[in-house]
Scaffold this motif. Structure first.
Motif, PDB file in Angstrom:
ATOM      1  N   ARG A 170       0.792  -1.432   0.056  1.00 15.90           N
ATOM      2  CA  ARG A 170      -0.142   0.020  -0.216  1.00 15.90           C
ATOM      3  C   ARG A 170       0.922   1.275  -0.010  1.00 15.90           C
ATOM      4  O   ARG A 170       0.573   2.232   0.403  1.00 15.90           O
TER       5      ARG A 170
ATOM      6  N   ALA B 238      -6.108   1.560  -3.544  1.00 17.45           N
ATOM      7  CA  ALA B 238      -6.444   1.542  -2.123  1.00 17.45           C
ATOM      8  C   ALA B 238      -7.819   0.677  -1.988  1.00 17.45           C
ATOM      9  O   ALA B 238      -8.062  -0.532  -1.377  1.00 17.45           O
TER      10      ALA B 238
ATOM     11  N   ASP C 196      -5.108   4.609   5.950  1.00 22.66           N
ATOM     12  CA  ASP C 196      -4.941   3.210   5.859  1.00 22.66           C
ATOM     13  C   ASP C 196      -5.687   2.447   7.037  1.00 22.66           C
ATOM     14  O   ASP C 196      -6.475   3.046   7.791  1.00 22.66           O
TER      15      ASP C 196
END
Lengths: 387, 84
Positions: free
Chosen positions: A126, A221, B36
């Protein structure tokens, strides 16, 4: 029209024939991949309106297991290809360019590879350092890709990069790069203990004048959370199941041969075989449960992207990768020296070396650390028969 | 108690939003801007502590934490349930 199982068995037979050479020479399983293409198994997941067969992940998982039984490297190449295809199928249906790409994958049986790992970032999916640099209707991308499995053999690479040179490292997109649009300079070798045929070498990837429409419209994402995590852990686990099954089959054949030599007696190794069979069934149950939960979600992004689902997939990967190693090792202890030697019908060296990659590809400690964070807010363990 | 301002304050303590939490619109995608999974866990923990609520598992998904508006809706619902 032959059944999917029959097509998979024919491809697996080719893979099995060349598995030792692929391992010994550390080379790409080209015969197996040619057989997968000949059986038209690379386009299985593509929706039928684009010339594919609209297969679900469960069917792909079954094939991963069949191939894993034959040749770990060929199975892992097949799994990695379908993990990338699942991202296209799940996230690119609203992009005309990518729909045409899916038609090409089905028609021409294109092999798709992945470039996420990057020098300076490592295996952290990521985050990216490299960035898409757009000029008008085209973009350029340069990436120090420290690993691209079968990068040199792939027809197409899906690569992560930052959205633009000013974007945060986690603000990523996924771009589709055809082999004739890029140059790859090899920067790292793949001389490993096992899984030698995946050819997961390092490359400097350079792409220029690529149309911007080849950038997937969805942020990476979302792709990572909604398709990649699930497809990776489910398909890898299925490959490892295939490897473990091969080892159990060798151990069973060995014990049965002993039993035939001494009628009226149960060989001492039979008890060990019973233990392995126990672990093997638990491993299978873990994978099948996860596949069912995935199918039951029917692609619902909220379910698949939920924290509980992520915990479940993380646990699947850690459990199954450890069990796979344990099962192959125990099978070896049943077979003994005949398994340790490389030239007997019971040889288990190659599958043992291959399966040792399982706890390492995305290290189990990294996954456990991620689960540990998620458990700080999860409230319940769910019901026996439902989430 | 202004829930939206509390959310902005908490977001501001996240690395990805430091110094820009007050400029975010209510519908900016927090994930696109770098939130995140660990960031969203930290955000949940801080909200639970601040408002004395617990996010049930059904709300532990990306949608609940996608925007400031979504977070405020979730927190308001939980705060109302707590009060009832």
């Amino acid at each position: 029209m032959s059944t999917l199982a029959a097509r998979a068995e024919r491809a697996a037979a080719v893979a099995a024939r060349h598995a030792d050479a692929v391992d010994r020479e550390g080379r790409f399983p080209e015969e197996a991949v040619a057989a997968l293409k000949a059986e038209r198994l690379l386009g299985l997941q593509i929706p039928s309106q684009f010339g594919g067969e609209g297969a679900g992940l469960t069917q792909i998982a079954e094939l991963c297991s069949t191939l894993g039984h034959a040749c770990s490297a060929a199975a892992m190449v097949f799994a990695m290809h379908h993990i990338k295809v699942s991202s296209l199928v799940t996230h690119a249906l609203d992009s005309a360019w990518h729909c045409r790409l899916m038609e090409r994958i089905a028609r021409e049986q294109l092999l798709v590879a992945s470039s996420t790992t990057e020098a300076g970032i490592g295996g952290d999916l990521r985050n990216s350092l490299c960035a898409v640099e757009t000029t008008g209707e085209v973009f350029a991308l340069g990436k120090d890709a420290s690993v691209i499995s079968y990068g040199a053999q792939a027809d197409l690479i899906l690569a992560t990069a930052r959205r633009n040179p000013d974007a945060a490292t986690s603000d990523q997109v996924l771009v589709a790069l055809l082999a004739d649009q890029i140059s790859l300079a090899r920067t790292g070798e793949w001389d490993t203990l096992g899984m030698r045929g995946t050819c997961s070498e390092g490359f400097r990837l350079e792409a220029r004048d690529v149309p911007v429409e080849q950038i997937l419209p969805k942020p990476f994402a979302e792709i990572a959370a909604q398709s990649m995590l699930a497809s990776s852990h489910l398909l890898w686990s299925s490959v490892w199941y295939g490897i473990a099954s091969y080892a159990v089959d060798r151990a069973r054949a060995f014990v049965q041969a002993e039993a035939r030599r001494r009628p009226g007696q149960v060989p001492p190794t039979a008890l060990r075989l019973a233990e392995v069979s126990n672990a093997h069934q638990a491993m299978r149950g873990t994978i099948v449960t996860a596949l069912r939960r995935f199918e039951d979600a029917h692609g619902d992004a909220d379910t698949i992207g939920s924290l509980g689902f992520c915990v479940m997939l993380n646990n699947l990967k850690v459990t199954v990768s450890d069990m796979a190693v344990d099962i192959v090792r125990r099978a070896l202890s049943i077979v003994g020296l005949a398994g340790y030697k490389n030239d007997t019908p019971f040889s288990l060296g190659r599958p043992l070396r291959d399966v040792l990659s399982a706890p390492l590809m995305i290290g189990n400690d990294r996954i456990l650390a991620n689960t540990a964070k998620l458990l700080l807010v999860q409230k319940s363990s769910g019901q026996l028969m439902s989430a | 108690m202004n829930i939206t301002q509390a959310i902005r304050d908490i977001l501001g303590s996240n690395e990805a939003f430091a110094g820009k939490a007050d400029q975010l619109s209510e519908d900016d995608s927090l994930f696109d801007m770098g939130l995140d999974s660990f960031g969203s866990v930290q955000l949940m923990l801080a909200l639970e502590e601040r408002f004395s609520v617990e996010f049930p598992d059904a709300l532990l998904n990306r949608k609940s934490f996608a925007t400031i508006r979504a977070i405020r809706d979730a927190v308001s619902t939980l705060v109302r349930q707590e009060a009832a």
